[in-house]
Design an enzyme around this catalytic site. Structure first.
Site, PDB file in Angstrom:
ATOM      1  N   LYS A 407       0.829  -1.208   0.000  1.00  0.00           N
ATOM      2  CA  LYS A 407       0.000   0.000   0.000  1.00  0.00           C
ATOM      3  C   LYS A 407       0.863   1.256   0.000  1.00  0.00           C
ATOM      4  O   LYS A 407       0.600   2.206  -0.746  1.00  0.00           O
ATOM      5  CB  LYS A 407      -0.953  -0.002   1.202  1.00  0.00           C
ATOM      6  CG  LYS A 407      -2.152  -0.936   1.047  1.00  0.00           C
ATOM      7  CD  LYS A 407      -3.136  -0.779   2.184  1.00  0.00           C
ATOM      8  CE  LYS A 407      -4.344  -1.679   2.028  1.00  0.00           C
ATOM      9  NZ  LYS A 407      -5.263  -1.298   0.936  1.00  0.00           N
ATOM     10  N   HIS A 450     -12.762   3.194   4.352  1.00  0.00           N
ATOM     11  CA  HIS A 450     -12.953   1.750   4.515  1.00  0.00           C
ATOM     12  C   HIS A 450     -14.344   1.335   4.066  1.00  0.00           C
ATOM     13  O   HIS A 450     -15.330   1.600   4.747  1.00  0.00           O
ATOM     14  CB  HIS A 450     -12.707   1.365   5.985  1.00  0.00           C
ATOM     15  CG  HIS A 450     -12.924  -0.081   6.275  1.00  0.00           C
ATOM     16  ND1 HIS A 450     -13.281  -0.544   7.527  1.00  0.00           N
ATOM     17  CD2 HIS A 450     -12.843  -1.184   5.479  1.00  0.00           C
ATOM     18  CE1 HIS A 450     -13.408  -1.858   7.478  1.00  0.00           C
ATOM     19  NE2 HIS A 450     -13.153  -2.269   6.248  1.00  0.00           N
ATOM     20  N   ASN A 453     -17.472  -5.212   2.511  1.00  0.00           N
ATOM     21  CA  ASN A 453     -17.740  -6.146   1.424  1.00  0.00           C
ATOM     22  C   ASN A 453     -19.031  -6.934   1.688  1.00  0.00           C
ATOM     23  O   ASN A 453     -19.214  -7.404   2.812  1.00  0.00           O
ATOM     24  CB  ASN A 453     -16.546  -7.105   1.298  1.00  0.00           C
ATOM     25  CG  ASN A 453     -16.497  -7.796  -0.044  1.00  0.00           C
ATOM     26  OD1 ASN A 453     -17.074  -7.336  -1.020  1.00  0.00           O
ATOM     27  ND2 ASN A 453     -15.824  -8.921  -0.087  1.00  0.00           N
ATOM     28  N   TYR A 660     -24.924  -0.724  10.558  1.00  0.00           N
ATOM     29  CA  TYR A 660     -24.687  -0.701   9.114  1.00  0.00           C
ATOM     30  C   TYR A 660     -23.425  -1.449   8.695  1.00  0.00           C
ATOM     31  O   TYR A 660     -23.342  -1.930   7.567  1.00  0.00           O
ATOM     32  CB  TYR A 660     -24.596   0.748   8.618  1.00  0.00           C
ATOM     33  CG  TYR A 660     -25.920   1.475   8.544  1.00  0.00           C
ATOM     34  CD1 TYR A 660     -27.132   0.800   8.620  1.00  0.00           C
ATOM     35  CD2 TYR A 660     -25.961   2.855   8.385  1.00  0.00           C
ATOM     36  CE1 TYR A 660     -28.340   1.471   8.542  1.00  0.00           C
ATOM     37  CE2 TYR A 660     -27.170   3.541   8.301  1.00  0.00           C
ATOM     38  CZ  TYR A 660     -28.355   2.839   8.383  1.00  0.00           C
ATOM     39  OH  TYR A 660     -29.553   3.512   8.294  1.00  0.00           O
TER      40      TYR A 660
END
EC number: 4.2.1.17
Length: 716
Positions: A407, A450, A453, A660
């Site tokens: 990264k 972030h 998935n 969430y």
């Protein structure tokens, strides 16, 4: 002018037709106490006019009435039953007054007519909608039922079966669908709405339409043969229980109310509704679901404010294709922001484009999109093997492999190609943003972003503020996430950020049970069926991937060695070391095969039990209370630590992150709502029983002080 208040105006039109216009200050009309009182006074003024022959209800906004003012609910519902009953009866008296006017009435509906807005139009004789109208009774989503006559009038207008579907699902209905079942009498173009409503009233006054017969139907018992009624309500109960289950009582209560009121006239039927409404309003579930609604509004309000500081994002880029990059590209492009998808390998780009195309094809197949829209979205995704097309991006999202060195290298590279004021964000789940920023020349234009998935399904985005991230950077990424249709919460940098930081103590509690011989399938069953998680911990680890879990667990252990460090192998290590990675390779805690629809199907696998037995010895049974306590206490305490340390700014944002991002049971409202419902002192006493298990079970001093003062995290 017949009547005027800050929320309602009444005037007399031609042919002695009165027009009542809802037009509150602000962008939308709500049924708050002020509007209800104004409607009552307006109707009194109308009744005093001897020359009025009909009444049309309209809105001065783009939408009719969005519903009750939910900000009033928690305070109102905390009142005694007698106070609540008085409020409900007074409100219903206003709707009855509207329904009982001595001349025909009509509603001209545009935009949303939800909740109290829908109940308003049901009290009129005729309902005309324009093509923008959406009608519905969403109260069951808040843990209650309609309280202004919705369960009484709707079945008498559209029939019991249709009404039960509307009320128990709480879904919005488009104008054309409402027309099919008779909820509205006509659908017209927006510019013709008021004229059409007035013409219908003129026809009613001229006795071309029988408005009195329509009204009488709403005042009378349901015309439903006994056998048909029994079949209808029995079927509805079965369907509702299969969907809502035992944790959400409102949909089943709605069926029972409609059934009990079916043989009653309006007055008795409304009393049945009142009693059920009050009972549900007092439940912890209603408090939790209303809390989620209010928290969602709070979080979205913060995101909207951030938009004022934000840099405009007209184009974007994602580095790293594949499933995650493809998901991000799809989400951005489908919401109108063109995006470059850059990778070093053509097969990865193909995978990313295929992922986007697959998601779009599914929308077309369901009728939610068209081939033309699909082509437009795909044209908004530009695949690239080089950095050159990235240079015009306002925001670049790095989504390469979860490895600090990789990264850091990619971030340093891309910074050379982007414009001076471009913002770069890293889609990382665990790696410190401040650490990654060290490889960058402009750390102030860098933060974390972030995604969860699968990107297209998960509503949350964590926006992570690094040590040097500027406010404009954070605001711009928050605004971009909102533009993508996501709910962003801003968190400060730490290992795991917020969501993963609180998730892994939960997994640690699970590992502790397995180390003592616990049965992972039994634990999953308790956490799913009794606590209410969509997946138990073993199943969730299989879906996330045991390799991902193993890596993240190591990051968390390094970041918080006093609480999350461990001696020896745990169940995650056992699975990982035996190459049982979960769904991705067909075997984890469970074994996976593909069902007839191409979906993963889980089965119990004896091999898992053999491996765990070899590592931890014979199985031991734990009761449900202990399973819940030992998994949830660590998560709850870590969530509180995140608030105390300023990782997350408020209980509202923490709870929305959990609901969430992790699927925390909505009927429990999130950790802080759960704590308040349980009582902080009760939780501290419970945690103290398990404090010997280590730091994850030891409450903070601030929690103990709050408990001693009988305090709470939310102010009701």
């Amino acid at each position: 002018m017949i009547y005027q208040s800050p929320t309602i105006q009444v005037e007399l039109l031609e042919d002695n037709i009165a027009k009542l216009c809802f037009n509150a200050p602000g962008s939308v009309n709500k049924f708050d106490r002020e509007t209800l009182a104004s409607l009552d006074a307006a109707l009194d003024s109308i009744k005093q006019q001897s020359n009025i022959q009909a009444l049309v209800l309209t809105s001065g906004k783009d939408t009719f009435i969005v519903g009750a003012d939910i900000t009033e609910f928690l305070g109102l519902f905390a009142q005694d039953d007698a106070v609540l009953l008085s409020w409900v009866e007074q409100a219903n008296a206003v709707f009855n007054k509207l329904e009982d006017l001595p001349f025909p009435t009509a509603s001209a509906i545009k935009g949303f007519a939800l909740g109290g807005g829908c109940e308003t139009i049901l009290a009129t004789d005729f309902r005309i909608a324009d093509t923008t109208a959406k009608i519905g009774l969403p109260e069951t989503k808040l843990g209650i039922i309609p309280g202004f006559g919705g369960t009484v009038r709707l079945p008498r207008v559209i029939g019991a079966d249709n009404a039960l579907e509307w009320i128990t699902t709480g879904n919005e209905q488009r104008a054309e669908d409402a027309l099919k079942v008779g909820a509205v009498d006509a659908v017209v173009a927006p510019e013709a709405l008021e004229v059409a409503a007035i013409q219908m009233l003129k026809d009613a006054v001229a006795e071309k339409l029988d408005w009195q017969a329509r009204r009488q139907r709403k005042l009378s018992p349901l015309t439903l043969p006994k056998l048909e009624a029994m079949m209808s309500f029995t079927t509805a109960k079965g369907m509702v229980f299969s969907v809502a289950g035992k944790h959400y009582p409102a949909p089943m209560a709605a069926v029972n109310v409609v059934e009990q009121a079916a043989t009653k006239g309006r007055s008795d039927a409304l009393q049945i509704e009142h009693q059920a409404f009050i009972k549900l309003a007092k439940t912890d579930v209603a408090k939790a679901l209303i809390g989620i609604f209010l928290n969602d509004q709070f979080v979205k309000g913060k995101a909207k404010k951030a938009g004022k500081l934000a840099k405009a994002v007209n184009s974007a880029a994602v580095l790293g294709a594949g499933i995650m990059g493809g998901g991000i590209a799809y989400q951005s492009a489908s919401k109108g922001t063109p995006i470059v998808m850059k990778d070093i390998a053509q097969p990865a780009l193909d995978l990313g484009l295929n992922e986007a195309a697959k998601l779009l094809s599914a929308q077309v197949a369901r009728g939610r999109s068209t081939p033309e829209k699909m082509a437009k979205v795909l044209n908004n995704i530009t695949p690239a093997l080089e950095y050159a097309p990235v240079k015009h991006a306002d925001v670049v999202v790095e989504a390469v492999v979860e490895h600090p060195k990789v990264k850091a290298q990619v971030l340093a590279e891309v910074e050379q190609y982007v414009s001076e004021d471009a913002i770069i964000a890293s889609n990382t789940s665990t790696i410190s943003i401040s650490l990654l920023a060290k490889s960058m020349k402009k750390p102030e234009r860098f933060c974390g972003m972030h995604f969860f998935n699968p990107v297209h399904k998960m509503p949350l985005v964590e926006v992570i503020r690094g040590e040097h991230s500027s406010e404009e950077t954070i605001a711009s990424v928050v605004a971009y996430a909102s533009k993508m249709g996501k709910t962003p919460i801003v968190v400060n940098d730490c290992p795991g950020f917020f969501v993963n930081r609180v998730l892994f103590p939960y997994f640690a509690g699970f590992n502790g049970l397995l180390a003592e011989g616990g049965d992972f399938a039994a634990i999953d069953k308790v956490m799913e069926k009794q606590f209410g998680w969509p997946m138990g911990p073993a199943y969730l680890l299989d879906v996330v991937g045991l390799d991902t879990g193993h890596h993240a667990q190591a990051v968390m252990a390094e970041g918080f060695p006093d609480r999350m460090g461990k001696s020896g192998n745990d169940a995650i290590d056992v699975m990982f070391e035996n190459k049982r990675l979960g769904q991705k390779n067909g075997k984890g805690f469970y074994a996976y095969s593909v069902d007839s629809r191409g979906k993963p199907k889980k089965d119990v696998d004896p091999t898992s039990y053999e491996l765990l037995k070899a590592a931890f010895g014979e199985q031991k049974a734990f009761d449900a209370d202990e399973i819940i306590a030992r998994t949830m206490i660590p998560m709850i305490i870590e969530t509180v630590r995140c608030l105390e340390e300023g990782i997350v700014a408020s209980p509202a944002e923490a709870d929305m992150g959990l609901v969430y991002g992790l699927g925390f049971p909505p009927f429990r409202g999130g950790v802080f709502r759960y704590l308040d419902t349980m009582g902080v002192a009760n939780f501290v006493a419970l945690a103290d029983k398990y404090a010997h298990l280590g730091g994850l079970y030891q409450v903070t001093d601030a929690m103990r002080a709050l408990a001693a003062n009988n305090g709470s995290y939310y102010q009701a």
